[in-house]
Design a protein around this motif. Sequence first.
Motif, mmCIF file in Angstrom:
data_model
loop_
_atom_site.group_PDB
_atom_site.id
_atom_site.type_symbol
_atom_site.label_atom_id
_atom_site.label_comp_id
_atom_site.label_asym_id
_atom_site.label_seq_id
_atom_site.Cartn_x
_atom_site.Cartn_y
_atom_site.Cartn_z
ATOM 1 N N SER A 128 0.369 -1.489 0.126
ATOM 2 C CA SER A 128 0.277 0.348 -0.046
ATOM 3 C C SER A 128 0.829 1.519 0.094
ATOM 4 O O SER A 128 2.247 1.217 0.713
ATOM 5 C CB SER A 128 -0.564 0.170 1.222
ATOM 6 O OG SER A 128 -2.011 1.534 1.143
ATOM 7 N N PHE A 129 0.575 2.194 -0.361
ATOM 8 C CA PHE A 129 1.298 3.372 -0.641
ATOM 9 C C PHE A 129 0.583 5.167 0.147
ATOM 10 O O PHE A 129 0.610 5.386 0.025
ATOM 11 C CB PHE A 129 1.106 3.668 -2.174
ATOM 12 C CG PHE A 129 2.340 3.069 -2.803
ATOM 13 C CD1 PHE A 129 3.724 3.501 -2.650
ATOM 14 C CD2 PHE A 129 2.109 2.105 -3.877
ATOM 15 C CE1 PHE A 129 4.610 3.046 -3.577
ATOM 16 C CE2 PHE A 129 2.875 1.308 -4.563
ATOM 17 C CZ PHE A 129 4.060 2.114 -4.382
ATOM 18 N N GLU A 130 -0.876 3.677 0.795
ATOM 19 C CA GLU A 130 -1.697 5.254 1.430
ATOM 20 C C GLU A 130 -0.406 5.269 2.755
ATOM 21 O O GLU A 130 0.192 4.263 3.567
ATOM 22 C CB GLU A 130 -2.944 4.085 2.154
ATOM 23 C CG GLU A 130 -3.773 4.437 0.588
ATOM 24 C CD GLU A 130 -4.885 5.801 0.361
ATOM 25 O OE1 GLU A 130 -4.138 6.327 0.860
ATOM 26 O OE2 GLU A 130 -4.540 5.546 -0.826
ATOM 27 N N VAL A 131 -0.325 6.275 2.974
ATOM 28 C CA VAL A 131 0.754 6.984 3.932
ATOM 29 C C VAL A 131 -0.093 6.303 5.484
ATOM 30 O O VAL A 131 0.668 5.684 6.672
ATOM 31 C CB VAL A 131 0.308 8.488 4.413
ATOM 32 C CG1 VAL A 131 1.849 8.934 3.425
ATOM 33 C CG2 VAL A 131 -0.309 9.205 4.793
ATOM 34 N N SER A 133 -1.504 3.385 6.139
ATOM 35 C CA SER A 133 -0.636 1.957 6.361
ATOM 36 C C SER A 133 0.230 1.630 7.078
ATOM 37 O O SER A 133 0.584 1.056 7.703
ATOM 38 C CB SER A 133 -1.462 1.294 4.622
ATOM 39 O OG SER A 133 0.156 1.927 3.825
ATOM 40 N N LYS A 140 -0.190 15.018 2.420
ATOM 41 C CA LYS A 140 -0.768 14.199 1.296
ATOM 42 C C LYS A 140 -1.151 12.613 1.573
ATOM 43 O O LYS A 140 -0.984 12.585 3.155
ATOM 44 C CB LYS A 140 0.351 14.009 -0.036
ATOM 45 C CG LYS A 140 0.468 15.021 -0.031
ATOM 46 C CD LYS A 140 1.484 15.891 -1.819
ATOM 47 C CE LYS A 140 1.686 16.878 -2.310
ATOM 48 N NZ LYS A 140 2.908 16.544 -3.145
ATOM 49 N N SER A 141 -2.449 12.422 1.149
ATOM 50 C CA SER A 141 -2.423 10.814 1.332
ATOM 51 C C SER A 141 -1.661 9.547 1.314
ATOM 52 O O SER A 141 -1.409 8.474 1.536
ATOM 53 C CB SER A 141 -4.137 10.204 0.370
ATOM 54 O OG SER A 141 -4.041 9.958 -0.924
ATOM 55 N N GLU A 142 -0.834 9.938 -0.165
ATOM 56 C CA GLU A 142 0.285 9.617 -0.854
ATOM 57 C C GLU A 142 1.899 10.121 -0.382
ATOM 58 O O GLU A 142 1.955 11.605 -0.743
ATOM 59 C CB GLU A 142 0.638 8.762 -1.795
ATOM 60 C CG GLU A 142 -0.960 7.443 -1.699
ATOM 61 C CD GLU A 142 -1.201 7.099 -3.310
ATOM 62 O OE1 GLU A 142 -0.461 7.394 -4.032
ATOM 63 O OE2 GLU A 142 -1.724 6.920 -3.795
ATOM 64 N N LEU A 144 4.836 10.150 -2.707
ATOM 65 C CA LEU A 144 5.888 9.457 -3.870
ATOM 66 C C LEU A 144 6.979 10.401 -3.949
ATOM 67 O O LEU A 144 6.177 11.578 -4.633
ATOM 68 C CB LEU A 144 4.424 9.243 -5.421
ATOM 69 C CG LEU A 144 3.796 8.533 -4.775
ATOM 70 C CD1 LEU A 144 2.907 7.985 -6.059
ATOM 71 C CD2 LEU A 144 4.399 6.922 -4.270
ATOM 72 N N THR A 158 10.018 7.691 -1.172
ATOM 73 C CA THR A 158 8.299 7.064 -1.778
ATOM 74 C C THR A 158 7.954 6.403 -0.505
ATOM 75 O O THR A 158 9.096 5.187 0.325
ATOM 76 C CB THR A 158 8.973 6.256 -2.734
ATOM 77 O OG1 THR A 158 8.913 7.386 -3.968
ATOM 78 C CG2 THR A 158 7.377 5.551 -3.240
ATOM 79 N N LEU A 160 6.124 3.802 1.584
ATOM 80 C CA LEU A 160 5.585 1.989 1.183
ATOM 81 C C LEU A 160 4.502 1.591 2.587
ATOM 82 O O LEU A 160 6.349 1.578 3.332
ATOM 83 C CB LEU A 160 5.201 1.579 -0.220
ATOM 84 C CG LEU A 160 6.115 0.955 -0.101
ATOM 85 C CD1 LEU A 160 6.507 0.373 -2.176
ATOM 86 C CD2 LEU A 160 8.047 1.992 -0.428
#
Length: 319
Positions: A128-131, A133, A140-142, A144, A158, A160
């Motif tokens: 998952s790339f959702e922060v 997680s 931000k939610s991710e 990258l 990045t 994950l």
Amino acid sequence: MIEFIKCHGSGNDFILIDEINNNYSFSEDERRDLSILLCNRAEGVGSDGILFVMKSEAAKARMRMFNSDGTEAEMCGNGLRCVARHVIEQVEESKVNIETEKAVLAVEQVEEIHSGIATFSVAIEPVSFEVESLPMNFEKSEALDEVIPELSNSLTFTALSVPNPHIVTIVDEVDQELLEAVGKKANQLPAVFPRGVNVSFVQILEKNKIFVQTYERGVGLTNACGTAMSASTLVSTILGQNEIDVPIVVINKGGLVNCVVEKADRRYTIQLRGNATNVYTASVDIDLDEKQWEWITSTTHQHEIDVYEKLKDYAASQV
């Protein structure tokens, strides 16, 4: 008395304790205390962690991995290969499922990555790339290829989970001192990483070949971290020129592995393929109340050590 196997995946070394065949039953406090006592490299056996192989109702066995500081990891890719070998040899099957904290994962014996090296492939998922997680507190939610202001203004990361938490940065050359400083700092930022985080520096050597070194949460600088190599491989396919569905050679301080990134229905999985080397088998007497231990027996597997040294020498020549 406790019997164990000292083993490693890519130089990431472990004490493997089989609770199924030895009929051990440890409390949570005992698992933590055993890890702190035995993993200590100055006064203990010395290892990055303890792999407990337990009974499972969902798979052939269950793996729990405790770091050298007594904390439990959600997942351990190099350790899972060692457990895969142990269980596969016990049940005499080439492919089995192993229960981990987040998922039941397929493991199997596959084609050798180097002459004489028995090789095992393990599935690294969920990704998952959702922060949230990781968890990671970020605007931000991710994240990258983003700057994490509290950590560094000069590096981009990045984030994950695979499923344990990782941040990965691609660099021109791996600076161990900088990696250690950034890794320590990241794990002293509970406002950003409430449960800590694994930090990896990745150097792209050529297409589909990378070098990875990791500061592992709960351990420090390691020869190799299986989930970190997997996460780093995935990041290198997203931000670099490495390819999906193609074995990517991952060089590390302890040797090398192959990682294959797969994508289906917009979801990534990673196959981590590498050694599971048994260094020696041993038995020890333990007194957890007094925090003392002593050797009873130890048998070295010299042939396995020698064969792996050849792979390690080859890996070093590739950087």
